[in-house]
Design a protein around this motif. Structure first.
Motif, PDB file in Angstrom:
ATOM      1  N   THR A 143      53.629  30.843  48.770  1.00  0.00           N
ATOM      2  CA  THR A 143      54.396  30.572  47.627  1.00  0.00           C
ATOM      3  C   THR A 143      53.208  30.452  46.625  1.00  0.00           C
ATOM      4  O   THR A 143      53.767  30.082  45.459  1.00  0.00           O
ATOM      5  CB  THR A 143      55.004  29.457  47.935  1.00  0.00           C
ATOM      6  N   TRP A 144      52.129  30.304  46.982  1.00  0.00           N
ATOM      7  CA  TRP A 144      51.049  30.557  45.990  1.00  0.00           C
ATOM      8  C   TRP A 144      50.895  31.511  44.870  1.00  0.00           C
ATOM      9  O   TRP A 144      51.149  32.632  45.253  1.00  0.00           O
ATOM     10  CB  TRP A 144      49.535  30.315  46.670  1.00  0.00           C
ATOM     11  N   GLY A 145      50.831  31.124  43.571  1.00  0.00           N
ATOM     12  CA  GLY A 145      50.840  32.089  42.492  1.00  0.00           C
ATOM     13  C   GLY A 145      49.517  32.576  42.192  1.00  0.00           C
ATOM     14  O   GLY A 145      48.373  31.866  42.856  1.00  0.00           O
ATOM     15  N   PRO A 146      48.967  33.280  41.190  1.00  0.00           N
ATOM     16  CA  PRO A 146      47.803  33.701  40.938  1.00  0.00           C
ATOM     17  C   PRO A 146      46.978  32.629  40.287  1.00  0.00           C
ATOM     18  O   PRO A 146      45.657  32.629  40.440  1.00  0.00           O
ATOM     19  CB  PRO A 146      47.963  34.739  39.735  1.00  0.00           C
ATOM     20  N   GLU A 147      47.382  31.573  39.918  1.00  0.00           N
ATOM     21  CA  GLU A 147      46.606  30.710  39.424  1.00  0.00           C
ATOM     22  C   GLU A 147      45.991  29.678  40.327  1.00  0.00           C
ATOM     23  O   GLU A 147      44.876  29.303  40.282  1.00  0.00           O
ATOM     24  CB  GLU A 147      47.690  29.744  38.443  1.00  0.00           C
ATOM     25  N   ARG A 148      46.785  29.638  41.427  1.00  0.00           N
ATOM     26  CA  ARG A 148      46.282  28.617  42.488  1.00  0.00           C
ATOM     27  C   ARG A 148      45.151  29.704  43.340  1.00  0.00           C
ATOM     28  O   ARG A 148      44.340  28.915  43.708  1.00  0.00           O
ATOM     29  CB  ARG A 148      47.329  28.144  43.428  1.00  0.00           C
ATOM     30  N   VAL A 149      45.483  31.066  43.469  1.00  0.00           N
ATOM     31  CA  VAL A 149      44.379  31.679  44.139  1.00  0.00           C
ATOM     32  C   VAL A 149      43.067  31.508  43.160  1.00  0.00           C
ATOM     33  O   VAL A 149      42.122  31.399  43.666  1.00  0.00           O
ATOM     34  CB  VAL A 149      44.869  33.007  44.032  1.00  0.00           C
ATOM     35  N   LEU A 150      43.139  31.739  41.746  1.00  0.00           N
ATOM     36  CA  LEU A 150      42.072  31.725  41.001  1.00  0.00           C
ATOM     37  C   LEU A 150      41.358  30.349  41.014  1.00  0.00           C
ATOM     38  O   LEU A 150      40.242  30.295  41.191  1.00  0.00           O
ATOM     39  CB  LEU A 150      42.462  31.890  39.461  1.00  0.00           C
ATOM     40  N   GLU A 151      42.078  29.361  41.222  1.00  0.00           N
ATOM     41  CA  GLU A 151      41.530  27.847  41.419  1.00  0.00           C
ATOM     42  C   GLU A 151      40.586  27.835  42.551  1.00  0.00           C
ATOM     43  O   GLU A 151      39.655  27.363  42.639  1.00  0.00           O
ATOM     44  CB  GLU A 151      42.537  26.913  41.396  1.00  0.00           C
TER      45      GLU A 151
ATOM     46  N   GLU B 122      26.963  36.271  46.597  1.00  0.00           N
ATOM     47  CA  GLU B 122      27.075  37.906  46.300  1.00  0.00           C
ATOM     48  C   GLU B 122      28.391  38.431  46.082  1.00  0.00           C
ATOM     49  O   GLU B 122      28.845  39.474  45.549  1.00  0.00           O
ATOM     50  CB  GLU B 122      26.079  38.557  47.010  1.00  0.00           C
ATOM     51  N   ALA B 123      29.310  37.626  46.990  1.00  0.00           N
ATOM     52  CA  ALA B 123      30.864  37.986  46.920  1.00  0.00           C
ATOM     53  C   ALA B 123      31.488  36.633  47.267  1.00  0.00           C
ATOM     54  O   ALA B 123      30.762  35.841  47.936  1.00  0.00           O
ATOM     55  CB  ALA B 123      30.875  38.974  47.933  1.00  0.00           C
ATOM     56  N   VAL B 124      32.724  36.562  47.002  1.00  0.00           N
ATOM     57  CA  VAL B 124      33.643  35.499  47.327  1.00  0.00           C
ATOM     58  C   VAL B 124      34.903  36.236  48.413  1.00  0.00           C
ATOM     59  O   VAL B 124      35.307  37.043  48.069  1.00  0.00           O
ATOM     60  CB  VAL B 124      34.444  34.979  46.339  1.00  0.00           C
ATOM     61  N   LEU B 125      34.843  35.631  49.458  1.00  0.00           N
ATOM     62  CA  LEU B 125      35.827  36.092  50.562  1.00  0.00           C
ATOM     63  C   LEU B 125      37.314  35.252  50.545  1.00  0.00           C
ATOM     64  O   LEU B 125      37.001  33.875  50.480  1.00  0.00           O
ATOM     65  CB  LEU B 125      35.313  36.043  51.819  1.00  0.00           C
ATOM     66  N   VAL B 126      38.401  35.659  50.496  1.00  0.00           N
ATOM     67  CA  VAL B 126      39.431  35.010  50.772  1.00  0.00           C
ATOM     68  C   VAL B 126      40.445  35.588  51.850  1.00  0.00           C
ATOM     69  O   VAL B 126      41.221  36.462  51.867  1.00  0.00           O
ATOM     70  CB  VAL B 126      40.522  35.179  49.308  1.00  0.00           C
ATOM     71  N   PRO B 127      40.124  34.626  52.805  1.00  0.00           N
ATOM     72  CA  PRO B 127      40.581  35.312  54.295  1.00  0.00           C
ATOM     73  C   PRO B 127      42.095  35.078  54.854  1.00  0.00           C
ATOM     74  O   PRO B 127      42.081  34.252  55.878  1.00  0.00           O
ATOM     75  CB  PRO B 127      39.762  34.855  55.154  1.00  0.00           C
ATOM     76  N   ASP B 128      43.051  35.412  53.936  1.00  0.00           N
ATOM     77  CA  ASP B 128      44.524  35.089  54.598  1.00  0.00           C
ATOM     78  C   ASP B 128      45.475  36.149  54.153  1.00  0.00           C
ATOM     79  O   ASP B 128      45.652  36.236  52.740  1.00  0.00           O
ATOM     80  CB  ASP B 128      44.825  33.469  54.073  1.00  0.00           C
ATOM     81  N   THR B 129      46.133  36.796  55.067  1.00  0.00           N
ATOM     82  CA  THR B 129      46.898  37.673  54.749  1.00  0.00           C
ATOM     83  C   THR B 129      48.152  37.315  54.335  1.00  0.00           C
ATOM     84  O   THR B 129      49.156  38.137  53.937  1.00  0.00           O
ATOM     85  CB  THR B 129      47.063  38.934  56.001  1.00  0.00           C
ATOM     86  N   ALA B 130      48.534  36.035  54.583  1.00  0.00           N
ATOM     87  CA  ALA B 130      49.575  35.308  54.029  1.00  0.00           C
ATOM     88  C   ALA B 130      49.697  35.119  52.505  1.00  0.00           C
ATOM     89  O   ALA B 130      50.716  34.730  51.985  1.00  0.00           O
ATOM     90  CB  ALA B 130      50.148  34.172  54.641  1.00  0.00           C
ATOM     91  N   LEU B 131      48.384  35.503  52.056  1.00  0.00           N
ATOM     92  CA  LEU B 131      48.346  34.963  50.510  1.00  0.00           C
ATOM     93  C   LEU B 131      48.414  36.331  49.519  1.00  0.00           C
ATOM     94  O   LEU B 131      47.921  37.400  49.745  1.00  0.00           O
ATOM     95  CB  LEU B 131      46.830  34.455  50.291  1.00  0.00           C
ATOM     96  N   HIS B 132      49.172  36.348  48.450  1.00  0.00           N
ATOM     97  CA  HIS B 132      49.510  37.356  47.640  1.00  0.00           C
ATOM     98  C   HIS B 132      48.039  37.307  46.709  1.00  0.00           C
ATOM     99  O   HIS B 132      47.843  36.584  45.984  1.00  0.00           O
ATOM    100  CB  HIS B 132      50.763  37.215  46.755  1.00  0.00           C
ATOM    101  N   THR B 133      47.542  38.499  46.696  1.00  0.00           N
ATOM    102  CA  THR B 133      46.157  38.603  45.969  1.00  0.00           C
ATOM    103  C   THR B 133      46.134  40.041  45.298  1.00  0.00           C
ATOM    104  O   THR B 133      45.399  40.191  44.367  1.00  0.00           O
ATOM    105  CB  THR B 133      44.895  38.326  46.750  1.00  0.00           C
ATOM    106  N   VAL B 134      46.680  41.058  45.716  1.00  0.00           N
ATOM    107  CA  VAL B 134      46.761  42.352  45.176  1.00  0.00           C
ATOM    108  C   VAL B 134      46.719  42.378  43.818  1.00  0.00           C
ATOM    109  O   VAL B 134      46.107  43.005  42.871  1.00  0.00           O
ATOM    110  CB  VAL B 134      47.420  43.257  45.661  1.00  0.00           C
ATOM    111  N   GLY B 135      47.852  41.726  43.070  1.00  0.00           N
ATOM    112  CA  GLY B 135      47.999  41.742  41.787  1.00  0.00           C
ATOM    113  C   GLY B 135      46.977  41.089  41.053  1.00  0.00           C
ATOM    114  O   GLY B 135      47.253  41.307  39.949  1.00  0.00           O
ATOM    115  N   CYS B 136      46.084  40.298  41.291  1.00  0.00           N
ATOM    116  CA  CYS B 136      45.379  39.575  40.634  1.00  0.00           C
ATOM    117  C   CYS B 136      43.741  39.771  40.719  1.00  0.00           C
ATOM    118  O   CYS B 136      43.129  39.284  40.402  1.00  0.00           O
ATOM    119  CB  CYS B 136      45.687  38.108  40.473  1.00  0.00           C
TER     120      CYS B 136
END
Length: 250
Positions: free
Chosen positions: A161-169, A180-194
């Motif tokens: 249910t998380w939107g781009p704003e929460r992902v960015l936060e 040198e990089a940030v890793l966001v490890p959950d395939t349940a999270l929508h990230t491709v659009g942002c």
């Protein structure tokens, strides 16, 4: 056409994969949904989610789809087994599927190396204990984790249910100057659009679970020339002359 087969647990953020398909030329990403059992970011539930019988159930359908590689599109259901256990998991998957195989956990390891990072920050939706297991997995691969942020979310259903704003936060909160990089490890999270917005916010590569999962499948299929400016630094990099991709689990 290159076909990357995915075994995806349940139904959460699988809509990211058609978006990736639309941004890449000549790439097909069929998805077989696996039975997750209990939806919980809890160690015992995650171990059961990635059990061999659950993964094996979808392999025949992927073979019939013409898949050239298969990726267990789950991070926590892989790294929770530990470094050696995660290797054993994908070795079993490769034998059952008769295809080169990997998981999202190993996809992160290979993607970190691809973007030339040695030190990373982790922006995880998981509870603290599960986040720590991912940190240990990365450290076993020789990757230094300079910071880790745990979102404390217990279920994939909530993460979806998380939107781009929460992902960015979350990404901003996890980032550190030494990473040198940030890793966001959950395939349940929508990230491709942002992805472009995430990378612009922190000024460095941001590697997310669904993004690296497809990239890993393409790497295994020896199709490393699929590029898009909308899929972050990982897909914007040019292939180095003479480079040969290694196989996951080696």
């Amino acid at each position: 056409m290159t076909t990357v087969g995915l075994l995806y647990p349940g139904h959460s953020a699988e809509g990211d994969y058609p978006r990736i398909e639309a941004l890449l030329t000549g790439v097909n990403v069929p998805i077989v949904h696996t039975d997750i059992g209990e939806d919980a970011h809890r160690v015992d539930a995650l171990l059961e989610m990635g059990a061999p019988a659950r993964l094996a159930a979808g392999t025949e359908e992927l073979r019939l789809s013409g898949a050239e590689s298969v990726v267990w599109a789950c991070t926590s259901g892989s790294f929770v087994h530990g470094w050696e256990g995660a290797h054993e998991q994908i070795r079993g998957l490769a034998v059952t599927a008769g295809l080169p195989a990997s998981s999202t956990s190993f996809a992160f390891v290979h993607a970190v190396r691809e973007v030339g990072a040695r030190r990373v920050a982790v922006a995880a939706t998981y509870p603290e204990d599960v986040t720590e297991l991912f940190v240990r997995f990365l450290e076993a691969a020789g990757i230094e984790v300079v910071a880790a942020r745990a979102g404390g979310v217990v279920t994939a259903a909530e993460v979806a249910t998380w939107g781009p704003e929460r992902v960015l936060e979350l990404v901003r909160a996890a980032d550190r100057p030494g990473a040198e990089a940030v890793l966001v490890p959950d395939t349940a999270l929508h990230t491709v659009g942002c992805l472009p917005e995430l990378e612009a916010a922190v000024g460095k590569p941001v590697l997310t679970a669904n993004q690296v999962t497809v990239w890993e499948g393409l790497r295994l299929a020896e199709r490393r020339g699929a590029w898009s400016t909308e899929l972050g630094a990982l897909f914007a990099r040019k292939e180095r002359d003479g480079e040969v991709g290694e196989r996951a689990g080696e």
